[in-house]
Design a protein around this motif. Structure first.
Motif, PDB file in Angstrom:
ATOM      1  N   LYS A   1      -9.195  30.575   4.740  1.00  0.00           N
ATOM      2  CA  LYS A   1      -8.682  29.911   5.880  1.00  0.00           C
ATOM      3  C   LYS A   1      -9.449  29.945   7.136  1.00  0.00           C
ATOM      4  CE  LYS A   1      -5.567  27.096   7.814  1.00  0.00           C
ATOM      5  NZ  LYS A   1      -6.020  25.494   7.488  1.00  0.00           N
ATOM      6  N   PHE A   2      -9.580  31.418   7.431  1.00  0.00           N
ATOM      7  CA  PHE A   2     -10.297  31.864   8.707  1.00  0.00           C
ATOM      8  C   PHE A   2     -11.686  31.240   8.689  1.00  0.00           C
ATOM      9  CE2 PHE A   2     -13.119  34.597  11.047  1.00  0.00           C
ATOM     10  CZ  PHE A   2     -12.142  34.901  12.288  1.00  0.00           C
ATOM     11  N   LYS A   3     -12.549  31.476   7.437  1.00  0.00           N
ATOM     12  CA  LYS A   3     -13.732  30.814   7.419  1.00  0.00           C
ATOM     13  C   LYS A   3     -13.907  29.161   7.712  1.00  0.00           C
ATOM     14  CE  LYS A   3     -15.784  30.382   3.476  1.00  0.00           C
ATOM     15  NZ  LYS A   3     -16.623  30.672   2.162  1.00  0.00           N
ATOM     16  N   GLU A   4     -12.714  28.398   7.280  1.00  0.00           N
ATOM     17  CA  GLU A   4     -12.879  27.176   7.111  1.00  0.00           C
ATOM     18  C   GLU A   4     -12.643  26.639   8.660  1.00  0.00           C
ATOM     19  OE1 GLU A   4     -10.117  23.173   5.777  1.00  0.00           O
ATOM     20  OE2 GLU A   4      -9.597  25.267   5.334  1.00  0.00           O
ATOM     21  N   LEU A   5     -11.779  27.508   9.404  1.00  0.00           N
ATOM     22  CA  LEU A   5     -11.578  26.991  10.715  1.00  0.00           C
ATOM     23  C   LEU A   5     -12.712  27.414  11.588  1.00  0.00           C
ATOM     24  CD1 LEU A   5      -7.791  28.140  11.131  1.00  0.00           C
ATOM     25  CD2 LEU A   5      -8.732  25.749  11.174  1.00  0.00           C
ATOM     26  N   ALA A   6     -13.053  28.770  11.331  1.00  0.00           N
ATOM     27  CA  ALA A   6     -14.184  29.254  12.312  1.00  0.00           C
ATOM     28  C   ALA A   6     -15.469  28.511  12.240  1.00  0.00           C
ATOM     29  CB  ALA A   6     -14.291  30.745  12.095  1.00  0.00           C
ATOM     30  N   CYS A   7     -15.904  28.220  11.086  1.00  0.00           N
ATOM     31  CA  CYS A   7     -17.035  27.627  10.644  1.00  0.00           C
ATOM     32  C   CYS A   7     -17.201  26.164  11.277  1.00  0.00           C
ATOM     33  CB  CYS A   7     -17.435  27.639   9.237  1.00  0.00           C
ATOM     34  SG  CYS A   7     -17.897  29.166   8.541  1.00  0.00           S
ATOM     35  N   SER A   8     -15.979  25.630  11.754  1.00  0.00           N
ATOM     36  CA  SER A   8     -15.880  24.239  12.109  1.00  0.00           C
ATOM     37  C   SER A   8     -16.518  24.208  13.643  1.00  0.00           C
ATOM     38  CB  SER A   8     -14.422  23.809  12.176  1.00  0.00           C
ATOM     39  OG  SER A   8     -13.557  24.431  13.057  1.00  0.00           O
ATOM     40  N   VAL A   9     -16.477  25.436  14.282  1.00  0.00           N
ATOM     41  CA  VAL A   9     -17.218  25.549  15.553  1.00  0.00           C
ATOM     42  C   VAL A   9     -18.700  25.638  15.568  1.00  0.00           C
ATOM     43  CG1 VAL A   9     -17.425  27.195  17.452  1.00  0.00           C
ATOM     44  CG2 VAL A   9     -15.120  27.104  16.493  1.00  0.00           C
ATOM     45  N   LYS A  10     -19.155  24.766  16.044  1.00  0.00           N
ATOM     46  CA  LYS A  10     -20.711  24.281  15.926  1.00  0.00           C
ATOM     47  C   LYS A  10     -21.393  25.578  16.514  1.00  0.00           C
ATOM     48  CE  LYS A  10     -20.418  19.376  16.091  1.00  0.00           C
ATOM     49  NZ  LYS A  10     -20.709  18.151  16.775  1.00  0.00           N
ATOM     50  N   GLY A  11     -22.193  26.376  15.542  1.00  0.00           N
ATOM     51  CA  GLY A  11     -22.778  27.445  16.012  1.00  0.00           C
ATOM     52  C   GLY A  11     -22.179  28.774  15.350  1.00  0.00           C
ATOM     53  N   ILE A  12     -21.182  28.572  14.745  1.00  0.00           N
ATOM     54  CA  ILE A  12     -20.653  29.489  13.843  1.00  0.00           C
ATOM     55  C   ILE A  12     -20.858  29.490  12.270  1.00  0.00           C
ATOM     56  CG2 ILE A  12     -18.515  30.889  13.201  1.00  0.00           C
ATOM     57  CD1 ILE A  12     -19.413  31.427  15.948  1.00  0.00           C
TER      58      ILE A  12
END
Length: 327
Positions: free
Chosen positions: A191-202
């Motif tokens: 869940k953390f990865k799904e949300l964090a990787c939605s930030v462009k650059g992460i």
């Protein structure tokens, strides 16, 4: 409110313990073993006690697990902060007993955050990440040694073969650990990865490091604490007109996170609208390249913190849309 504050100075073989009772110091030392720690804890009522210590890596691991298992209140203090606090107290001849006393006083006078033991999945990830970091460092060193030896005219083949065998073994271990990391099943991380990787650059690596070293942001209540932990907070030292030291970042947290995020800024400056505007604005004002990049790192951290805590995926033009909605 806890009535007793106990300071514990941790070392490899011993734990120095200090607390005040009836305005008198009680000092003693026990072995840093599970058995000694369990016997020590049996003499206290954990509901009315707070333990203060410095995080000392593997040396404090047994103590932290025992305290957490006993549902004790635990507070950690950064070693640099602890050292500065001892100077404020006027302690010049530092030893383990004085350090334990200073930790007990710090627990009474400073607003220290409560320690939360990471879950087993995060602990496994952290140990594997630490091993991976160590092997990758050895890989770089071995490659450099091989390159250096290859420049020499009379390097025996047996020496090069020996170093190459070492390099192959290190690289095999790196592959195994990476495979184990990828195979770990953790709903919290997914869940953390799904949300964090939605930030462009992460990317996935940035998300994995942030999750592992911050307990999935559970350690923090605001983004300023996260930025401070990562170590990208600007530091300045100015007094009057005669004392001024050039600013730098604190570098207080894990270096691996800063390295990965510094590389992530290249994609953020291209595809993340807010990061791009921030970088161009700072550069147009004459700010150095690295200063602008650090500002972008902090912007990425704040964006990632916001989406993870809110549970809402990143929207690149959110602020402009919000302004239009208000107007």
């Amino acid at each position: 409110m806890n009535s007793l504050i106990i300071g514990i100075d941790v070392s490899n073989k011993t734990l120095d313990i200090a607390y005040q009772e009836d305005n008198h110091w009680v000092d003693y030392q026990i072995e840093n073993t599970m058995k000694s720690i369990e016997v020590f804890l049996q003499g206290f009522d954990e509901q009315h006690i707070t333990f203060v210590l410095e995080p000392t890596g593997t040396y404090s691991d047994k103590l932290l697990h025992s305290l957490d298992k006993s549902n004790c209140s635990i507070k950690l203090i950064n070693p640099q902060k602890s050292s500065a606090f001892m100077k404020v107290l006027g302690i010049t001849a530092k030893d383990d007993k004085q350090a334990a006393r200073a930790l007990a006083i710090a627990g009474k006078t400073l607003d220290l955050p409560d320690f939360q033991m990471p879950n087993e999945d995060i602990q496994k990830r952290k140990k594997m990440q630490m091993a991976l970091n160590a092997f990758e460092k050895q890989e770089r060193q071995t490659k450099n040694q091989i390159h250096s030896l290859m420049q020499c005219l009379y390097t025996p083949d047996v020496v090069l073969e020996a170093f190459q065998d070492v390099l192959n073994t290190i690289q095999d271990n790196i592959r195994k650990i990476k495979q184990e990391l990828d195979a770990l099943t953790d709903i919290g991380f997914d869940k953390f990865k799904e949300l964090a990787c939605s930030v462009k650059g992460i990317g996935e690596k940035s998300a994995q490091l942030l999750y592992t070293y911050t307990n999935g942001f559970e350690l923090f209540t605001n983004s300023k604490q996260l930025v401070k932990f990562v170590g990208t907070v600007p530091l300045t030292h100015q007094s009057g007109s005669s004392v001024y030291r050039k600013g730098r970042i604190s570098k207080a947290g894990p270096a691996q996170i800063r390295t990965v995020l510094f590389n992530a800024t290249r994609a953020a400056i291209r595809f993340n609208k807010e990061c791009k505007e921030l970088f161009n604005r700072l550069r147009s004002k004459g700010k150095p390249y690295k200063v602008a990049k650090v500002a972008v790192i902090n912007k990425l951290l704040r964006q990632t913190f916001a989406v993870v805590k809110s549970g809402v995926k990143f929207q690149d033009d959110y602020h402009n849309k919000f302004k239009e909605h208000i107007e």
